[in-house]
Design a protein around this motif. Structure first.
Motif, PDB file in Angstrom:
ATOM      1  N   VAL A 193       3.023   5.473  14.006  1.00 32.51           N
ATOM      2  CA  VAL A 193       3.359   6.281  12.869  1.00 32.51           C
ATOM      3  C   VAL A 193       2.974   7.838  13.184  1.00 32.51           C
ATOM      4  CG1 VAL A 193       3.208   6.990  10.470  1.00 32.51           C
ATOM      5  CG2 VAL A 193       3.305   4.313  10.786  1.00 32.51           C
ATOM      6  N   ALA A 194       3.645   8.360  13.508  1.00 30.12           N
ATOM      7  CA  ALA A 194       3.363   9.528  14.454  1.00 30.12           C
ATOM      8  C   ALA A 194       2.862  10.875  13.319  1.00 30.12           C
ATOM      9  CB  ALA A 194       4.130  10.262  15.472  1.00 30.12           C
ATOM     10  N   ALA A 203      -4.514  10.466   3.838  1.00 28.89           N
ATOM     11  CA  ALA A 203      -5.047   9.071   4.052  1.00 28.89           C
ATOM     12  C   ALA A 203      -4.556   8.788   5.492  1.00 28.89           C
ATOM     13  CB  ALA A 203      -4.489   8.208   3.091  1.00 28.89           C
ATOM     14  N   LEU A 204      -3.515   8.942   5.850  1.00 29.09           N
ATOM     15  CA  LEU A 204      -3.015   8.574   7.200  1.00 29.09           C
ATOM     16  C   LEU A 204      -3.737   9.549   8.397  1.00 29.09           C
ATOM     17  CD1 LEU A 204       0.971   8.614   6.705  1.00 29.09           C
ATOM     18  CD2 LEU A 204      -0.652   6.505   7.260  1.00 29.09           C
ATOM     19  N   GLU A 257       0.832  11.698  18.884  1.00 27.29           N
ATOM     20  CA  GLU A 257      -0.608  11.160  18.161  1.00 27.29           C
ATOM     21  C   GLU A 257      -0.299  10.721  16.883  1.00 27.29           C
ATOM     22  OE1 GLU A 257      -3.916  13.661  19.018  1.00 27.29           O
ATOM     23  OE2 GLU A 257      -2.408  15.067  19.787  1.00 27.29           O
ATOM     24  N   GLY A 258      -0.896   9.437  16.529  1.00 27.83           N
ATOM     25  CA  GLY A 258      -0.728   8.801  14.874  1.00 27.83           C
ATOM     26  C   GLY A 258      -1.417   7.842  15.016  1.00 27.83           C
ATOM     27  N   VAL A 259      -1.216   6.748  13.877  1.00 19.13           N
ATOM     28  CA  VAL A 259      -1.813   5.778  13.726  1.00 19.13           C
ATOM     29  C   VAL A 259      -0.922   4.476  14.399  1.00 19.13           C
ATOM     30  CG1 VAL A 259      -2.194   4.217  11.870  1.00 19.13           C
ATOM     31  CG2 VAL A 259      -2.454   6.624  11.344  1.00 19.13           C
ATOM     32  N   ALA A 302       0.693  -1.269   0.048  1.00 15.19           N
ATOM     33  CA  ALA A 302       0.052   0.015   0.019  1.00 15.19           C
ATOM     34  C   ALA A 302       0.777   1.212  -0.005  1.00 15.19           C
ATOM     35  CB  ALA A 302      -1.115   0.127   1.208  1.00 15.19           C
ATOM     36  N   THR A 303       0.366   2.271  -0.529  1.00 14.66           N
ATOM     37  CA  THR A 303       0.868   3.441  -0.535  1.00 14.66           C
ATOM     38  C   THR A 303       0.055   4.701   0.102  1.00 14.66           C
ATOM     39  OG1 THR A 303       2.286   3.084  -2.383  1.00 14.66           O
ATOM     40  CG2 THR A 303       2.012   5.613  -1.876  1.00 14.66           C
ATOM     41  N   TYR A 304       0.407   5.218   1.224  1.00 14.91           N
ATOM     42  CA  TYR A 304      -0.596   6.255   1.975  1.00 14.91           C
ATOM     43  C   TYR A 304      -0.223   7.668   1.671  1.00 14.91           C
ATOM     44  CZ  TYR A 304      -2.045   2.150   4.537  1.00 14.91           C
ATOM     45  OH  TYR A 304      -2.649   1.036   5.008  1.00 14.91           O
TER      46      TYR A 304
END
Length: 221
Positions: free
Chosen positions: A151-152, A79-80, A106-108, A73-75
């Motif tokens: 992933v911040a 999208a993130l 904060e992040g994913v 995948a490419t984000y």
């Protein structure tokens, strides 16, 4: 005197922010690394192993997830940002000794991106690459799946600035800060751990705070 003191309190956050921005910008163009020796009001030191780092934003930022996965995948940055986010507040600890207490990130969650990609059974580790063109890092799969690894996209309750590795960086809360690679651009699943930039220069691959690199700092967890 009271008026001057009050004015100083009001102006201090803006002066600090401005100083951090100037120092951060200078550090990304400083091949000597000397700017990394200068403290700033936020407690951080700025490091870059590249002579310069391009800035990227919503128009041109991309994060790829590939390697030993079923669904590469490419984000984009948008999208993130649209994915469910998590927030972690821990001390940031550098292996050189400085610490910034109670820093929100904060992040994913990294495990969310791994699950979306479908990790293949033979994958045991992850290699991280960065758009500075030089820096790399690695984690084992169990380390990457911790709930305090992400992933911040935000730090200290604001979007990650370029000098702090923005718009997207890796954040590995329980390890020394060199594991939290700035300017993240690639997540590649691999069979084995591939030592990152600093590990190839002698740093520990498993960089747990207080348990590696000969340091005895109090753990951040």
């Amino acid at each position: 005197m009271v008026g001057l003191g009050a004015a100083g309190l009001v102006a201090a956050p803006y002066l600090q922010s401005g100083f951090e921005a100037v120092l951060g910008a200078a550090s990304t163009k400083d091949p000597t690394g000397l700017t990394g020796l200068l403290p700033n009001g936020g407690g951080f030191r700025y490091y870059s192993v590249a002579s310069s780092v391009p800035e990227r934003g919503p128009e041109d930022y991309r994060l790829t997830v590939d390697g030993l996965v079923e669904r590469p995948a490419t984000y984009t940055l948008d999208a993130l940002r649209a994915l469910p986010q998590t927030r972690v507040v821990r001390d940031v600890q550098c292996v050189t000794g400085w610490r910034v207490p109670g820093t929100p990130f904060e992040g994913v969650p990294l495990t969310r991106l791994l699950d979306a990609a479908g990790v293949r059974p033979e994958a045991r580790a992850i290699r991280f690459t960065c758009f500075d063109g030089t820096y790399t890092e690695s984690l084992t799969l169990p380390q990457a799946r911790r709930d305090d690894v992400m992933v911040a996209l935000r730090m200290q309750d604001k979007p990650l600035g370029h000098s702090h590795g923005g718009p997207v960086r890796l954040y590995v809360a329980p390890m020394y800060f060199y594991k939290s690679a700035k300017w993240l651009s690639g997540i590649t699943l691999t069979r084995d751990v591939e030592p990152g930039y600093w590990e190839n220069l002698g740093y520990d691959v498993d960089a747990w705070v207080g348990r590696s690199n000969g340091r005895d700092d109090a753990p951040t967890v």
